[in-house]
Enzyme design. Structure first.
Site, PDB file in Angstrom:
ATOM      1  N   GLU A 146       4.674  -5.200   7.201  1.00  0.00           N
ATOM      2  CA  GLU A 146       3.949  -4.133   7.899  1.00  0.00           C
ATOM      3  C   GLU A 146       4.449  -3.890   9.308  1.00  0.00           C
ATOM      4  O   GLU A 146       4.486  -2.750   9.780  1.00  0.00           O
ATOM      5  CB  GLU A 146       2.437  -4.451   7.935  1.00  0.00           C
ATOM      6  CG  GLU A 146       1.719  -4.307   6.602  1.00  0.00           C
ATOM      7  CD  GLU A 146       1.764  -5.553   5.716  1.00  0.00           C
ATOM      8  OE1 GLU A 146       2.577  -6.467   5.998  1.00  0.00           O
ATOM      9  OE2 GLU A 146       1.002  -5.609   4.752  1.00  0.00           O
ATOM     10  N   GLU A 187      -0.539  -9.367  -0.654  1.00  0.00           N
ATOM     11  CA  GLU A 187      -1.949  -9.672  -0.397  1.00  0.00           C
ATOM     12  C   GLU A 187      -2.759  -9.721  -1.701  1.00  0.00           C
ATOM     13  O   GLU A 187      -3.637 -10.565  -1.859  1.00  0.00           O
ATOM     14  CB  GLU A 187      -2.520  -8.647   0.588  1.00  0.00           C
ATOM     15  CG  GLU A 187      -1.937  -8.865   1.993  1.00  0.00           C
ATOM     16  CD  GLU A 187      -2.161  -7.696   2.939  1.00  0.00           C
ATOM     17  OE1 GLU A 187      -1.766  -6.562   2.590  1.00  0.00           O
ATOM     18  OE2 GLU A 187      -2.722  -7.915   4.023  1.00  0.00           O
ATOM     19  N   GLY A 231       0.561  -5.041   0.858  1.00  0.00           N
ATOM     20  CA  GLY A 231      -0.633  -5.123   0.002  1.00  0.00           C
ATOM     21  C   GLY A 231      -0.346  -5.791  -1.338  1.00  0.00           C
ATOM     22  O   GLY A 231      -1.239  -6.394  -1.938  1.00  0.00           O
ATOM     23  N   ALA A 265       0.860  -1.178   0.000  1.00  0.00           N
ATOM     24  CA  ALA A 265       0.000   0.000   0.000  1.00  0.00           C
ATOM     25  C   ALA A 265       0.901   1.233   0.000  1.00  0.00           C
ATOM     26  O   ALA A 265       2.041   1.174   0.482  1.00  0.00           O
ATOM     27  CB  ALA A 265      -0.882  -0.012   1.237  1.00  0.00           C
TER      28      ALA A 265
HETATM   29  N1  CAA Z   1       4.659   3.145  -0.526  1.00  0.00           N
HETATM   30  C1  CAA Z   1       5.115   4.318  -1.037  1.00  0.00           C
HETATM   31  N2  CAA Z   1       6.290   4.428  -1.669  1.00  0.00           N
HETATM   32  C2  CAA Z   1       7.053   3.326  -1.782  1.00  0.00           C
HETATM   33  C3  CAA Z   1       6.654   2.082  -1.265  1.00  0.00           C
HETATM   34  C4  CAA Z   1       5.381   2.015  -0.617  1.00  0.00           C
HETATM   35  N3  CAA Z   1       4.896   0.864  -0.124  1.00  0.00           N
HETATM   36  N4  CAA Z   1       7.620   1.168  -1.519  1.00  0.00           N
HETATM   37  C5  CAA Z   1       8.599   1.821  -2.176  1.00  0.00           C
HETATM   38  N5  CAA Z   1       8.241   3.127  -2.342  1.00  0.00           N
HETATM   39  C6  CAA Z   1       9.014   4.179  -3.007  1.00  0.00           C
HETATM   40  C7  CAA Z   1      10.168   4.650  -2.145  1.00  0.00           C
HETATM   41  O1  CAA Z   1       9.730   5.600  -1.208  1.00  0.00           O
HETATM   42  C8  CAA Z   1      11.076   5.238  -3.197  1.00  0.00           C
HETATM   43  O2  CAA Z   1      10.576   6.491  -3.573  1.00  0.00           O
HETATM   44  P1  CAA Z   1      11.604   7.749  -3.738  1.00  0.00           P
HETATM   45  O3  CAA Z   1      12.473   7.333  -4.920  1.00  0.00           O
HETATM   46  O4  CAA Z   1      10.707   8.895  -4.039  1.00  0.00           O
HETATM   47  O5  CAA Z   1      12.373   7.841  -2.482  1.00  0.00           O
HETATM   48  C9  CAA Z   1      10.879   4.320  -4.397  1.00  0.00           C
HETATM   49  O6  CAA Z   1       9.630   3.653  -4.163  1.00  0.00           O
HETATM   50  C10 CAA Z   1      11.942   3.259  -4.524  1.00  0.00           C
HETATM   51  O7  CAA Z   1      12.025   2.566  -3.287  1.00  0.00           O
HETATM   52  P2  CAA Z   1      13.398   2.343  -2.490  1.00  0.00           P
HETATM   53  O8  CAA Z   1      14.345   3.454  -2.760  1.00  0.00           O
HETATM   54  O9  CAA Z   1      13.063   2.070  -1.065  1.00  0.00           O
HETATM   55  O10 CAA Z   1      13.929   1.017  -3.232  1.00  0.00           O
HETATM   56  P3  CAA Z   1      14.877  -0.111  -2.639  1.00  0.00           P
HETATM   57  O11 CAA Z   1      15.234  -0.969  -3.799  1.00  0.00           O
HETATM   58  O12 CAA Z   1      15.970   0.488  -1.836  1.00  0.00           O
HETATM   59  O13 CAA Z   1      13.956  -0.952  -1.618  1.00  0.00           O
HETATM   60  C11 CAA Z   1      11.934  -2.071  -0.924  1.00  0.00           C
HETATM   61  C12 CAA Z   1      12.861  -1.684  -2.087  1.00  0.00           C
HETATM   62  C13 CAA Z   1      12.651  -3.082   0.004  1.00  0.00           C
HETATM   63  C14 CAA Z   1      10.708  -2.735  -1.520  1.00  0.00           C
HETATM   64  C15 CAA Z   1      11.556  -0.814  -0.116  1.00  0.00           C
HETATM   65  O14 CAA Z   1      11.092   0.182  -1.028  1.00  0.00           O
HETATM   66  C16 CAA Z   1      10.482  -1.037   0.887  1.00  0.00           C
HETATM   67  O15 CAA Z   1      10.759  -1.580   1.941  1.00  0.00           O
HETATM   68  N6  CAA Z   1       9.226  -0.604   0.610  1.00  0.00           N
HETATM   69  C17 CAA Z   1       8.152  -0.628   1.521  1.00  0.00           C
HETATM   70  C18 CAA Z   1       7.622  -2.038   1.699  1.00  0.00           C
HETATM   71  C19 CAA Z   1       6.495  -2.045   2.718  1.00  0.00           C
HETATM   72  O16 CAA Z   1       6.687  -1.748   3.879  1.00  0.00           O
HETATM   73  N7  CAA Z   1       5.273  -2.452   2.268  1.00  0.00           N
HETATM   74  C20 CAA Z   1       4.127  -2.526   3.102  1.00  0.00           C
HETATM   75  C21 CAA Z   1       3.311  -1.289   2.992  1.00  0.00           C
HETATM   76  S1  CAA Z   1       1.986  -1.249   4.178  1.00  0.00           S
HETATM   77  C22 CAA Z   1       0.814  -2.227   3.524  1.00  0.00           C
HETATM   78  O17 CAA Z   1       0.909  -2.733   2.433  1.00  0.00           O
HETATM   79  C23 CAA Z   1      -0.378  -2.429   4.437  1.00  0.00           C
HETATM   80  C24 CAA Z   1      -1.360  -3.436   3.985  1.00  0.00           C
HETATM   81  O18 CAA Z   1      -1.548  -4.466   4.554  1.00  0.00           O
HETATM   82  C25 CAA Z   1      -2.141  -3.181   2.804  1.00  0.00           C
END
Ligand code: CAA
Length: 259
Positions: free
Chosen positions: A133, A113, A110, A66
Site C-alpha cells: 500500500e 490481509e 487486501g 483491494a
Molecule cells: N486493483 C485493480 N486492478 C488491479 C490490481 C488491483 N489491486 N492489481 C492488478 N490489477 C489489474 C491491473 O491493473 C491489470 O489490469 P489491465 O490488464 O486492465 O491493465 C491486471 O490486473 C494485470 O495486472 P498487471 O498488468 O499489473 O500484472 P503484472 O503481472 O505486471 O503485476 C502485480 C502484478 C505486481 C500484482 C501488480 O498488478 C500490482 O502491483 N498490483 C497492485 C498491488 C497493490 O498495490 N495492492 C494493494 C492494493 S491497496 C489495498 O489492498 C488496500 C488495503 O489495505 C485493503
C-alpha cells in the site's frame, strides 16, 4: 452452492471451497466481491452440514489487493462514512468455523490481509505475499498492520509495510505466517485434504479450539488462559467429547456427530 459473479462457491462434502474469480484483474477485491464473500460466509456459517472453508484464487493470484480502480478517487468522507475495511471487509476474520487460505501467486494488500484473516495459510511454491500500500500512497486498511505484526513480529512487519516489498513462499513460511508450502499443482487438493481432515473431527470442538487460539491475539496471557479453560470445560458439554474419550478407551475410531 449459490451463483455469484465474482466468486465461485462449491460444496465438497463438509468443506466449502470459495474461489475468487476476477482473473483478468488478478482477483482485485472490488466491493461487489466483498459483498458476495460476506453473503457466502454467512450461508456457510449457518449450514450445519459445512464444517470448514477453503478460500483460494487462481495460479497467478490469490488476490492482488483491494480494487485500486474503485478506490482511486474516493475522498476521506466517503471511505470514513462507509467504513471501508470495517466489519464487512473483516467478515472472514470473524468467521466462526475453521478457515484455510490456499495461496498461489500474489496475495498483496487486501489479498494478504484476507489470507491473514484465515486460521491456516497454505502456500503454493509461487506464492508472493506483501503489503504494498505504501507504494500507492496509502497504508494497509483491512487489518494488515495488526494481524501481520502479530503473525511475524514488529520488525519483519515494518520491513514489509514500510517498503512494500514482497515475501516469497519460503520467507513467509520461515516467518511463521505460512504453515506449509506445496507445489502449485497440489495446492487446492492439499488444502481440501487438510480441510477434510479437520471436517472429519467434531465441528463444535474445532470451533471451540479455534476460538481459544484466537483469544491469544485478543487478550493478556492470564485472560487467554482463562478463556481457554472455559472453552475446554465447555467441550465436556458435548456428546462428541464423550464419544471421543470412550472410543479411545474402547480402542476404536470415534464417530463424531457434531453434537
Ligand atoms: N486493483 C485493480 N486492478 C488491479 C490490481 C488491483 N489491486 N492489481 C492488478 N490489477 C489489474 C491491473 O491493473 C491489470 O489490469 P489491465 O490488464 O486492465 O491493465 C491486471 O490486473 C494485470 O495486472 P498487471 O498488468 O499489473 O500484472 P503484472 O503481472 O505486471 O503485476 C502485480 C502484478 C505486481 C500484482 C501488480 O498488478 C500490482 O502491483 N498490483 C497492485 C498491488 C497493490 O498495490 N495492492 C494493494 C492494493 S491497496 C489495498 O489492498 C488496500 C488495503 O489495505 C485493503
Amino acid at each position: 452452492m449459490h451463483n455469484f459473479e465474482h466468486i465461485i462457491a462449491e460444496r465438497k462434502g463438509a468443506v466449502a471451497l470459495i474461489t475468487f474469480n476476477r482473473p483478468k484483474v488478478l482477483n482485485a477485491l472490488c466491493n461487489a466481491m466483498i459483498a458476495e464473500l460476506e453473503t457466502v460466509l454467512a450461508l456457510i456459517e449457518a449450514d450445519p452440514s459445512l464444517s470448514v472453508v477453503v478460500v483460494t484464487g487462481n495460479g497467478k493470484a490469490f488476490a492482488a489487493g483491494a480494487d485500486i480502480k474503485e478506490m482511486a478517487d474516493k475522498r476521506f468522507t466517503e471511505v470514513f462514512s462507509t467504513d471501508i475495511g470495517g466489519s464487512r471487509w473483516q467478515r472472514l476474520g470473524s468467521f466462526r468455523k475453521p478457515s484455510i487460505a490456499a495461496v498461489a501467486g500474489y496475495a498483496l494488500g487486501g489479498g494478504c490481509e484476507l489470507a491473514l484473516m484465515c486460521d491456516i495459510i497454505l502456500a503454493a511454491d509461487n506464492a508472493k505475499f506483501g503489503q504494498p500500500e505504501i507504494t500507492i500512497g496509502t497504508i494497509p486498511g483491512w487489518g494488515g498492520t495488526q494481524r501481520l505484526t502479530r503473525a511475524i513480529g514488529k520488525y519483519k512487519a515494518m520491513d514489509l509495510i514500510l517498503t512494500g516489498r514482497h515475501l516469497d513462499a519460503e520467507e513467509a513460511e520461515r516467518s511463521g505466517m505460512v504453515s506449509r508450502i506445496v507445489p502449485l499443482a497440489d495446492l487446492v487438493p492439499e488444502a481440501l485434504k487438510l480441510a477434510e481432515k479437520i471436517a472429519s473431527l467434531s465441528s463444535p470442538i474445532a470451533m471451540l479450539a479455534r476460538e481459544a487460539v484466537d483469544s491469544a491475539f485478543e487478550t493478556t496471557l492470564s485472560e487467554g488462559l482463562k478463556a481457554e479453560r472455559r472453552l475446554f470445560h465447555a467441550s465436556f458439554a458435548t456428546q462428541d467429547q464423550k464419544e471421543g474419550m470412550v472410543a479411545f478407551l474402547e480402542k476404536r475410531p470415534p464417530v463424531f456427530k457434531n453434537q
